[in-house]
Write an enzyme that holds these catalytic residues in place. Sequence first.
Site, PDB file in Angstrom:
ATOM      1  N   TYR A 233       1.939  29.972  -6.721  1.00  0.00           N
ATOM      2  CA  TYR A 233       2.310  31.172  -7.501  1.00  0.00           C
ATOM      3  C   TYR A 233       2.926  31.400  -8.862  1.00  0.00           C
ATOM      4  O   TYR A 233       2.898  32.483  -8.711  1.00  0.00           O
ATOM      5  CB  TYR A 233       3.767  31.405  -6.044  1.00  0.00           C
TER       6      TYR A 233
ATOM      7  N   HIS B 242      -0.808  38.101   5.684  1.00  0.00           N
ATOM      8  CA  HIS B 242      -0.296  35.986   5.072  1.00  0.00           C
ATOM      9  C   HIS B 242      -0.218  36.769   3.135  1.00  0.00           C
ATOM     10  O   HIS B 242       0.533  36.801   2.905  1.00  0.00           O
ATOM     11  CB  HIS B 242      -1.556  35.499   4.862  1.00  0.00           C
TER      12      HIS B 242
ATOM     13  N   HIS C 242       6.066  24.008   2.439  1.00  0.00           N
ATOM     14  CA  HIS C 242       5.469  23.452   2.170  1.00  0.00           C
ATOM     15  C   HIS C 242       5.496  22.044   1.624  1.00  0.00           C
ATOM     16  O   HIS C 242       6.691  21.421   1.422  1.00  0.00           O
ATOM     17  CB  HIS C 242       5.085  23.662   0.220  1.00  0.00           C
TER      18      HIS C 242
ATOM     19  N   LYS D 223       3.988  24.474  10.453  1.00  0.00           N
ATOM     20  CA  LYS D 223       2.412  23.480  10.071  1.00  0.00           C
ATOM     21  C   LYS D 223       2.801  22.410   9.628  1.00  0.00           C
ATOM     22  O   LYS D 223       4.428  21.760   8.821  1.00  0.00           O
ATOM     23  CB  LYS D 223       1.979  24.648   8.520  1.00  0.00           C
TER      24      LYS D 223
ATOM     25  N   ARG E 270       3.152  36.980   3.080  1.00  0.00           N
ATOM     26  CA  ARG E 270       4.283  35.708   2.483  1.00  0.00           C
ATOM     27  C   ARG E 270       4.223  35.382   1.391  1.00  0.00           C
ATOM     28  O   ARG E 270       4.544  35.246  -0.153  1.00  0.00           O
ATOM     29  CB  ARG E 270       3.148  34.712   3.673  1.00  0.00           C
TER      30      ARG E 270
ATOM     31  N   ARG F 170       4.841  32.194   7.988  1.00  0.00           N
ATOM     32  CA  ARG F 170       3.925  32.242   8.937  1.00  0.00           C
ATOM     33  C   ARG F 170       3.811  33.531  10.327  1.00  0.00           C
ATOM     34  O   ARG F 170       4.563  33.480  10.884  1.00  0.00           O
ATOM     35  CB  ARG F 170       2.951  31.392   9.389  1.00  0.00           C
TER      36      ARG F 170
END
Length: 331
Positions: free
Chosen positions: A314, A279, A305, A173, A282, A148
């Site tokens: 994706y 973004h 994640h 995150k 990414r 990110r």
Amino acid sequence: MSDVPNDPKRYSPKTSPFLNEVRNVLRLKHMSRRTETSYAYYILDFIRFHGKRHPKEMGVEEIRAYLSHLATENNVAASTQNVALSALLFLYRQVLKVNLPNIENIERARRSRRVPVVFTRGEVEQVLSRASGIHHLILSLLYGTGMRLSECLSLRVKDLDFERLEVTVRDGKGEQDRRTMLPRKLVPALHRQLEYARHLHQLDLEEGFGEVEMPYALARKYPNAAKKWGWQYVFPAAHRSKDPSTGRVGRHHLLEHAVQRAMKKAVRAAGIHKHASVHTLRHSFATHLLESGYDIRTVQELLGHKDVKTTMIYTHVLNRGGRGVRSPLDS
């Protein structure tokens, strides 16, 4: 919390110690500055919406009314409405220590499931070729690592491992650390960037500065670490600034909006009409890895994640037709 008077004419939440207490609790919980800014904004907006009443005098119905106002009058997205709800839940649970009845029954807005915008490999090359200097390096690093933007700009010198070709993402995150690959192609440019950063750091030290912001309580635990080279930012700002939390003058990292502007300019110059942002690089990183045959669990780990379901989005944008199924017309 008694410093918040009920009289709207006398109550200015922005200057009240009330909001300062909210910020102190956020910092105690190690929330990011972005979360702090966002939560403070919606708490303040909630209070103003209800005539500057003290939050202790309000409850679930007032929260519902405010969330409804955001959705119907302000027309905010579901994700924004959920951030506002999280801010108010934090206010009541963590700051006011108030247990509201039926607060668990407040439903979060359902977020629309949207397929992310993804560049083709050719489009990535076109965008990167339109960027220059430090912005070219940062955008290339975002695509080459899947980081990110905030994670990239927060990199410290010690987070780069040139021998193992690894980047350690600290406190990403969800306050999770992870590792991702360091593209070999970017090694020479990163070495030049570090030479520039070291030059700035040496100037700061000679002028009596050179302390960088340290995470959590490490500044107290290691009082001399803030001036060490390994803790300096890889992408330092051109000018020194005052830390709003401590009041100390130091050198922060580059700001996000400058990179975002450079990205927008590069996309426009490349003649790409997709609704793309920083973004998108990414998203493209993840999609192109899956197209190359890498395991989805590996991609999940590289992206950081928590749930593989997040990564599975994706698989819907792979360049293989719908859900990877070949059209019978092409058979």
